[in-house]
Design an enzyme around this catalytic site. Structure first.
Site, PDB file in Angstrom:
ATOM      1  N   ASP A 131       0.716  -4.847 -16.914  1.00 14.36           N
ATOM      2  CA  ASP A 131      -0.007  -4.198 -15.862  1.00 14.36           C
ATOM      3  C   ASP A 131      -0.349  -2.790 -16.336  1.00 14.36           C
ATOM      4  OD1 ASP A 131      -0.880  -4.942 -13.339  1.00 14.36           O
ATOM      5  OD2 ASP A 131       0.454  -3.446 -12.431  1.00 14.36           O
TER       6      ASP A 131
ATOM      7  N   ASP B 278      -3.395  17.447   0.612  1.00 10.50           N
ATOM      8  CA  ASP B 278      -3.273  16.144  -0.027  1.00 10.50           C
ATOM      9  C   ASP B 278      -2.009  16.116  -0.876  1.00 10.50           C
ATOM     10  OD1 ASP B 278      -3.625  13.753  -1.219  1.00 10.50           O
ATOM     11  OD2 ASP B 278      -5.650  14.141  -1.968  1.00 10.50           O
TER      12      ASP B 278
ATOM     13  N   GLU C 187      -2.602  12.965  -7.287  1.00  2.00           N
ATOM     14  CA  GLU C 187      -3.979  13.296  -7.655  1.00  2.00           C
ATOM     15  C   GLU C 187      -4.413  14.590  -6.961  1.00  2.00           C
ATOM     16  OE1 GLU C 187      -3.828   9.886  -6.371  1.00  2.00           O
ATOM     17  OE2 GLU C 187      -4.101   8.753  -8.220  1.00  2.00           O
TER      18      GLU C 187
ATOM     19  N   ALA D 166      -7.576   3.984   3.761  1.00  2.00           N
ATOM     20  CA  ALA D 166      -8.115   2.839   3.036  1.00  2.00           C
ATOM     21  C   ALA D 166      -9.459   2.415   3.620  1.00  2.00           C
ATOM     22  CB  ALA D 166      -7.119   1.685   3.089  1.00  2.00           C
TER      23      ALA D 166
ATOM     24  N   THR E  65     -11.950   4.498   5.278  1.00  3.12           N
ATOM     25  CA  THR E  65     -13.091   5.387   4.979  1.00  3.12           C
ATOM     26  C   THR E  65     -13.168   5.673   3.489  1.00  3.12           C
ATOM     27  OG1 THR E  65     -11.708   7.314   5.312  1.00  3.12           O
ATOM     28  CG2 THR E  65     -12.886   6.497   7.238  1.00  3.12           C
TER      29      THR E  65
ATOM     30  N   SER F 213     -11.592  11.660   1.722  1.00  4.68           N
ATOM     31  CA  SER F 213     -10.686  12.654   2.303  1.00  4.68           C
ATOM     32  C   SER F 213     -11.370  14.003   2.253  1.00  4.68           C
ATOM     33  CB  SER F 213      -9.373  12.696   1.516  1.00  4.68           C
ATOM     34  OG  SER F 213      -9.611  13.227   0.239  1.00  4.68           O
TER      35      SER F 213
END
Lengths: 697, 185
Positions: free
Chosen positions: A309, A346, A350, A381, A383, A386
Site C-alpha cells: 500500500d 486545520d 497537511e 468529505a 464539499t 476547506s
C-alpha cells in the site's frame, strides 16, 4: 521489572537458561518425543541397544565409551532444541505473569467492579485509567489515552489510542499512561493477541513446514540407505574373512556397527533440525514480527511479488506543503498569506505543514483569529473544500478564502459565477500532479490566487530497500488510490517495479489472484479494513499492528512495530531458515566421507593380511589413526561434538546476501560442502591424537 | 535418463535449500511428494543390491556359483546384482548365474530396478503436470549451469559412494590393493 527489560535480558544467553536447557535435554529422552525425529530416533535406539550389550556382556571400556558417546549424541541434539526453545519460554513466562496478575475494572450497569482479567467475556466493558494494564484485547469506545505498548512491541514511545475509526484498537497487556478510556472487549479468553503470542513463543502449536517435511523424508531415506549398508556389512566381512582365512575381526560387534551407523546417518542436521525451525520463529519475534504459522515464516523466503500500500508504507503518509505557486499577477506573499489564514484551524498534518511553510519561507507568523473575527470551514468529505471567512469591520472587506483540489475549486468558482479559470494555474496544477504531488488551489473572494504543492514524502532509504528486494528476486508493486500520473511519479521516485493506480479493494484482490494464477507467491502488506480480502488471499499477509482488528486477523503475520520496510528482514529470515537447513544437510552428508575413511579401514584392516601385521585396506587409513578402536571412537566423538559446535550456527542461521542464486550456491557449497569434506578429517585426527594421548583406548 | 532426473530432483532440492528458496526444476516446485518418490527410486535398487549380495555372500546357494576366490568373488556377486538392478543383466564369467538362487534373486532385482523407478517417475511426472509453472526470477536457481552440473555429479558420487563404499572396499578395492602387491585371484 518491565517486560521490555526482561526481553532484553533473555535475548542473550545466560547461565540459568543453559542450566534449564541442560535439564530439559534429559527430559526429552522420552521415546515418545524421540520418535518424532526419525534420524535421532535411530541414534536413540542404537544407544539403548548398545547399553544392553554393555550390561549383558563382560565389561569393556571400549564399549562403555562408545555407549557413552552415543547417549551424548542424543543429549546434545536434545540440548540444541532445548536452548532454542529456552528463549521463547522465558519470554512467554514474562508475558503470562503480566496477564495473570491483571485485575480488570468491569463496568456493570455503570458501576465499576473489580474482576480478574482472566474472567472477562467478549463484549464486556472495562475502564482503564492511568497506570492500569489493559486487561484484554478490545476497542476504545470512549475517551483518549496514551498507551505504552512496549510489552508487545518493545517500542518504548507511547502511542495514542482513542475512540473512532482509527487507532481505536488496544491490546491486552499494554499499559495506560494518561487519561481514561472505556474499552469494549473484542476477544474471548484464550483467543487474545497475547494468548496467541504466548502460544507461538512456547511453540506449542509448532507444525512442521512443507520444506521441513520434505527434508525429513530425504534424511530418512539417507538413514535407511545407511541402515542397509551397515546391516549388510557383517555378511561381506564374514565372506572376506572366510576367504582370506583371517581370524574373526574383533571389531565386528554390535556396538561398533551401531557407532558406524550413527556416524553415517545425518545426525548433524537431524539433531539440529527442530532447533533451526524454532530459532527461525524466534528471530522473527525478536524483530517484532509475530508469525501466526511457521509455514508463513518459511513462505516469506519464497515471495516473488510484493504488493504494498502506498500510504504509510512507501510514503510517510502525510503530504507536506513544499511550495507556493502563485497565479499570474498575484504575489507569492499574498498567496502564502491566504493559504496560511485558511489553514490556521486545520489540525491535519497537511494543514499544519502549510502554516509552517508560510512561516519559514515568507516569514508569515501564525496569527490568532478569534471566533468573532473568523469562521473556519473545516474540510468535509462532502464539499471537499476547506477555508475561512474573515469578517472585517466593513462588510465589503470580508475575506472568503477557500482551498481544495483543482477540480473541486473549479466547480466552486463556477458556482460562484466566475467561469474563466486561468489557464496558467491549470497548467501548474497538472505539472504538480505529474511530479507525483497534489495540487491545492487557493481562491480568495472568487479570485484564483495560485496553487500549493503538497508533496508526498517518500520515506528515506526506501529506494535502497526496494533495490535490495529486486536483488533478492522480488518484484514490488505499489498500490494506491491516486491517479495514474501521481502514482507513476511516486513509483519512479521510490523505485518500485510496478504500480497500480486508482485501485479499489477488488482491484487489489484481482491483481493478487492473477499473480498467484501465474504461479507466483505473493506477499501483501496492509493495515486497513479494505486490505482484509487481499491480506487473507496473499500467501504471506503482513498486517500492521496499528491496523484494524480485522486486518490483524486476516494476515498470517503481524508486524508489531508497524514498519513495512521490515519485510526485507522477514524475507531474509525465511531464506535463512531454508539455507541453514540446506547448508547443514550438505555438511552432514559430506562429513560421511571422512567417517568412512576412519571406520572402514579400522574394521577391515587385518583382512587379507599376507604375513604382514596389517592388510591392504590399511592403505585407506589415510588419517593414520592410531588404532582401530581409537578410529571408531574418534569418529563417534566427532559426530557428537559437531552437533554442539554447530548449535550457535543453527540458532543464528546461515548468513543471507542478495547476490543471486548461483553466487550464493557457490559460496555455500564452498563453505559447507568442501568444508564438510575437510573438517572431519582434521577433527577426527585431532580427537584421535587426544584420546590416544589420554590413554582412553 | 529417468534415473538421472531423480538425482536432478534431489540435487535441485538440496541446491534450493542452500540458496534459501523452495526448490523448483523446469518451473515446477519440488515438494515433499516429489522428494519422497525420488528417494524411493534411489533407495529401492540399492536396497536389493545390498540385501541380495549380502545373502549371496554368506549362503552356500550364493557361494557355490563362484569360480574365483577372495575378493574377486565378492566383486562378481556385487557386479551381478548391480548390473541387474541397472537393467543390464550381465555377470562376470566367473559367476555361474544360471542357478535357481541367482535366477530368482537377479530376476527380482531386475524387476525392482525397473519398476521401483518407472512407477515413481511416472507419479512425479503426473504431479508436476498438475502444478503451476513458476516464472523465472533472479532468485531462481538455474539448472543449466556448470555449477549445477558439478553439484549434480557430486551428489551422485557421494550417494553412490556412501551406499556402496563398505562393500566395494571389501570387493574391488581390496582386490586392487592386493593386485598391486602381486596377488591375483
Amino acid at each position: 521489572m518491565t517486560t521490555e527489560t526482561s526481553m532484553k535480558r533473555i535475548s542473550t544467553f545466560n547461565n540459568q537458561m543453559l542450566v534449564t536447557a541442560f535439564t530439559d535435554a534429559f527430559k526429552k529422552l522420552n521415546p515418545r518425543l524421540q520418535v518424532k525425529n526419525p534420524v535421532m530416533f535411530i541414534v536413540f535406539v542404537g544407544a539403548v541397544v548398545s547399553t544392553g550389550v554393555l550390561v549383558t556382556e563382560p565389561f569393556s571400556g571400549f564399549v562403555f565409551q562408545i555407549t557413552l558417546w552415543l547417549w551424548f549424541t542424543v543429549l546434545f541434539a536434545n540440548f540444541a532444541e532445548a536452548v532454542a526453545e529456552g528463549r521463547g519460554k522465558a519470554q512467554a513466562n514474562a508475558l503470562k505473569k503480566s496477564r495473570s496478575q491483571t485485575t480488570a475494572r468491569l463496568l456493570v450497569g455503570g458501576v465499576e467492579k473489580k474482576v480478574p482479567a482472566t474472567e472477562l467475556q467478549k463484549d464486556d466493558m472495562v475502564v482503564c485509567e492511568v497506570g492500569d494494564l489493559i486487561p484484554s484485547d478490545g476497542v476504545v469506545i470512549e475517551g483518549i489515552a496514551s498507551v505504552d505498548e512496549s510489552a508487545i512491541t518493545g517500542e518504548s514511545a507511547p502511542v495514542i489510542r482513542e475512540s473512532g475509526e482509527q487507532r481505536s484498537n488496544v491490546t491486552g497487556g499494554t499499559k495506560v499512561l494518561s487519561d481514561r478510556i472505556v474499552v469494549r472487549i473484542t476477544s474471548s479468553q484464550g483467543n487474545t493477541f497475547l494468548d496467541k503470542i504466548i502460544g507461538l513463543v512456547e511453540s506449542a502449536k509448532r507444525q512442521k513446514t512443507p520444506n521441513e517435511i520434505a527434508l525429513t523424508i530425504l534424511l530418512s531415506a539417507f538413514s535407511i540407505i545407511f541402515l542397509l549398508t551397515v546391516t549388510t556389512l557383517p555378511a561381506f566381512v564374514q565372506y572376506s574373512e572366510g576367504r582370506a582365512g583371517s581370524p574373526e575381526s574383533t571389531l565386528m560387534t554390535l556396538p561398533v556397527l551401531i557407532a558406524l551407523l550413527v556416524c553415517l546417518i545425518p545426525t548433524t542436521i537431524g539433531g539440529l533440525l527442530s532447533a533451526i525451525g524454532i530459532s527461525g520463529m524466534d528471530r522473527l519475534i525478536r524483530k517484532n514480527v509475530i508469525a501466526i504459522s511457521g509455514r508463513a515464516a518459511e513462505a516469506a523466503g519464497d515471495v516473488d511479488v510484493l504488493l504494498l500500500d502506498k500510504t504509510g508504507t512507501i510514503t510517510l503518509g502525510n503530504r507536506m506543503a513544499s511550495e507556493f505557486l502563485p497565479a499570474p499577477g498575484v504575489s507569492v506573499e499574498r498567496l502564502a498569506d491566504a493559504a496560511q489564514l485558511s489553514s490556521l484551524a486545520d489540525e491535519t498534518p497537511e494543514g499544519r505543514s502549510i502554516v509552517v511553510l508560510a512561516k519559514e519561507k515568507h516569514n508569515l507568523r501564525g496569527r490568532n483569529l478569534t471566533e468573532q473575527e473568523a469562521t473556519f470551514i473545516p474540510f468535509s468529505a462532502n464539499t471537499r473544500i476547506s477555508g475561512v471567512d474573515i469578517h472585517l469591520t466593513h462588510a465589503q472587506d470580508r475575506r472568503i478564502i477557500r482551498k481544495g483540489a483543482f477540480e473541486t475549486i473549479r466547480q466552486y468558482v463556477e458556482q460562484q459565477g466566475r467561469v474563466a479559470f486561468p489557464q496558467p494555474v491549470q497548467k501548474t496544477a497538472e505539472e504538480i500532479a505529474r511530479r507525483g504531488s497534489t495540487p491545492l488551489v487557493v481562491v480568495e473572494n472568487n479570485e484564483i490566487l495560485g496553487t500549493i504543492e503538497l508533496k508526498d514524502i517518500v520515506k528515506g532509504g526506501i529506494k535502497e530497500r526496494f533495490a535490495q528486494l529486486r536483488q533478492m528476486g522480488i518484484t514490488t508493486v505499489m498500490i494506491t488510490g491516486d491517479n495514474a500520473l501521481t502514482a507513476a511519479a511516486i513509483a519512479a521516485e521510490a523505485g518500485v517495479d510496478d504500480f497500480m493506480a486508482e485501485a479499489t479493494p477488488e482491484d487489489k484482490l484481482n491483481r493478487l489472484r492473477q499473480e498467484q494464477a501465474e504461479g507466483r507467491l505473493v506477499g501483501m502488506i496492509g493495515d486497513g479494513t479494505n486490505d482484509v480480502p487481499a491480506l487473507a488471499q496473499a500467501d504471506v499477509g503482513i498486517a500492521m499492528n496499528t491496523g484494524t482488528q480485522a486486518a490483524r486477523e486476516a494476515g498470517n503475520m503481524v508486524d508489531l512495530d508497524s514498519n513495512p520496510t521490515k519485510l526485507i528482514e522477514v524475507v531474509e529470515t525465511g531464506k535463512k531458515l531454508l539455507m541453514t537447513r540446506g547448508a547443514l544437510t550438505t555438511f552432514s552428508i559430506a562429513n560421511d566421507v571422512a567417517k568412512y575413511f576412519a571406520i572402514i579401514p579400522a574394521i577391515a584392516a587385518t583382512l587379507y593380511a599376507v604375513g604382514a601385521k596389517s592388510g591392504p585396506l590399511a592403505a585407506l587409513n589415510i588419517m593414520q589413526l592410531a588404532s582401530p578402536q581409537s578410529a571408531v571412537l574418534s569418529a563417534t566423538i566427532f559426530n557428537a561434538l559437531i552437533i554442539i559446535a554447530l548449535i550457535p550456527l543453527a540458532l543464528r542461521g546461515v548468513e543471507y546476501k542478495p547476490i543471486g542464486a548461483a553466487a550464493l550456491l557457490r559460496k555455500n557449497l564452498l563453505i559447507y560442502g568442501i568444508g564438510g569434506l575437510i573438517v572431519p578429517f582434521i577433527g577426527i585426527k585431532l580427537i584421535d591424537m587426544i584420546i590416544v594421548g589420554l590413554h582412553w583406548v | 535418463m529417468y534415473g538421472m532426473v531423480m538425482f536432478v530432483i534431489l540435487t535441485v532440492f538440496l541446491a534450493g535449500l542452500m540458496v534459501g528458496r523452495t526448490p523448483e526444476y523446469l518451473g515446477k516446485k519440488i515438494e515433499s511428494y516429489e522428494v519422497k518418490l525420488a528417494a524411493i527410486t534411489v533407495l529401492a535398487p540399492n536396497a536389493v543390491i545390498l540385501i541380495f549380495s549380502a545373502i549371496a555372500a554368506v549362503t552356500t546357494m550364493g557361494l557355490s556359483s563362484l569360480n574365483n576366490a577372495g575378493p574377486h568373488g565378492l566383486t562378481e556377486i556385487l557386479y551381478a546384482f548391480s548390473s541387474a538392478a541397472g537393467n543390464n543383466g550381465s555377470a562376470f564369467a566367473g559367476l555361474n548365474a544360471n542357478t535357481i538362487f541367482y535366477n530368482c534373486t537377479l530376476g527380482i532385482t531386475m524387476l525392482v530396478g525397473r519398476f521401483f523407478i518407472i512407477v515413481p517417475v511416472l507419479a512425479i511426472a503426473g504431479s508436476c503436470a498438475q502444478k503451476k509453472t513458476v516464472p523465472i526470477s533472479s532468485g531462481t536457481f538455474m539448472t543449466d549451469t556448470l555449477l549445477f552440473g558439478v553439484l549434480l555429479v557430486g551428489v551422485i558420487i557421494i550417494v553412490a559412494a556412501l551406499t556402496h563404499f563398505p562393500s566395494l572396499a571389501l570387493g574391488p578395492i581390496v582386490e586392487h590393493f592386493l593386485m598391486q602387491n602381486g596377488v591375483a585371484f
